[in-house]
Design a protein around this motif. Sequence first.
Motif, short mmCIF file in Angstrom:
data_model
loop_
_atom_site.label_atom_id
_atom_site.label_comp_id
_atom_site.label_asym_id
_atom_site.label_seq_id
_atom_site.Cartn_x
_atom_site.Cartn_y
_atom_site.Cartn_z
N VAL A 188 44.77 41.40 40.98
CA VAL A 188 44.95 39.96 41.20
C VAL A 188 44.33 39.19 40.04
O VAL A 188 44.93 38.25 39.50
N GLN A 189 43.15 39.60 39.63
CA GLN A 189 42.48 38.94 38.50
C GLN A 189 43.31 39.09 37.22
O GLN A 189 43.46 38.13 36.47
N GLU A 190 43.85 40.28 36.99
CA GLU A 190 44.67 40.51 35.80
C GLU A 190 45.93 39.65 35.83
O GLU A 190 46.35 39.10 34.81
N TRP A 191 46.56 39.55 37.01
CA TRP A 191 47.78 38.75 37.11
C TRP A 191 47.47 37.28 36.85
O TRP A 191 48.23 36.61 36.15
N LEU A 192 46.37 36.79 37.40
CA LEU A 192 46.01 35.39 37.18
C LEU A 192 45.71 35.12 35.71
O LEU A 192 46.11 34.09 35.16
N ILE A 193 45.03 36.05 35.05
CA ILE A 193 44.71 35.88 33.63
C ILE A 193 45.99 35.93 32.80
O ILE A 193 46.18 35.10 31.89
N SER A 194 46.88 36.88 33.11
CA SER A 194 48.12 36.96 32.34
C SER A 194 48.99 35.73 32.56
O SER A 194 49.66 35.26 31.65
N ARG A 195 48.93 35.18 33.75
CA ARG A 195 49.69 33.95 34.05
C ARG A 195 49.12 32.77 33.28
O ARG A 195 49.86 31.93 32.79
N THR A 196 47.79 32.73 33.16
CA THR A 196 47.14 31.65 32.40
C THR A 196 47.49 31.78 30.91
O THR A 196 47.72 30.76 30.25
N MET A 197 47.53 32.99 30.40
CA MET A 197 47.82 33.20 28.98
C MET A 197 49.25 32.80 28.62
O MET A 197 49.52 32.41 27.50
N LYS A 198 50.18 32.92 29.57
CA LYS A 198 51.57 32.54 29.32
C LYS A 198 51.69 31.04 29.12
O LYS A 198 52.53 30.56 28.37
N ASP A 199 50.86 30.27 29.84
CA ASP A 199 50.90 28.81 29.73
C ASP A 199 50.13 28.39 28.53
O ASP A 199 50.30 27.86 27.63
#
Length: 126
Positions: free
Chosen positions: A115-126
């Motif tokens: 979950v933490q990795e998904w949230l970080i990768s989602r933040t990096m996309k923006d």
Amino acid sequence: MPTKLLVVLILLCLNLATNLYNLSGAFAGTADYVRIGLNVALLVGLLRGQEWARVLAKVTAVLTLVAGAILLLQALSLGGAAFVIPQLGIFLYGMITLALVYGVFLLWCMNQADVQEWLISRTMKD
């Protein structure tokens, strides 16, 4: 998106729907509007992958656990009187169980690595 995070988002949507339904009642107050605002912010923050939303979710989980524990102590102090009207007693203990399970699940979910990795990768996309 991890499945457990999807479950959290569905539970948040159900909670938001319940809070919106409470607005239609005669006893709607400021606390209902605050809950709706926090739920919307948490939902949008988690969908966008913001770290503050994960922290807010953890705080929400801890507060839910504390509130559930307080309600459980109050219900236990009622003893058999909680079941004078059996449906209300079952409803009371069902809501307490739901709050405790939701709090534990939310806290567990927000501490998972995927979950933490998904949230970080989602933040990096923006």
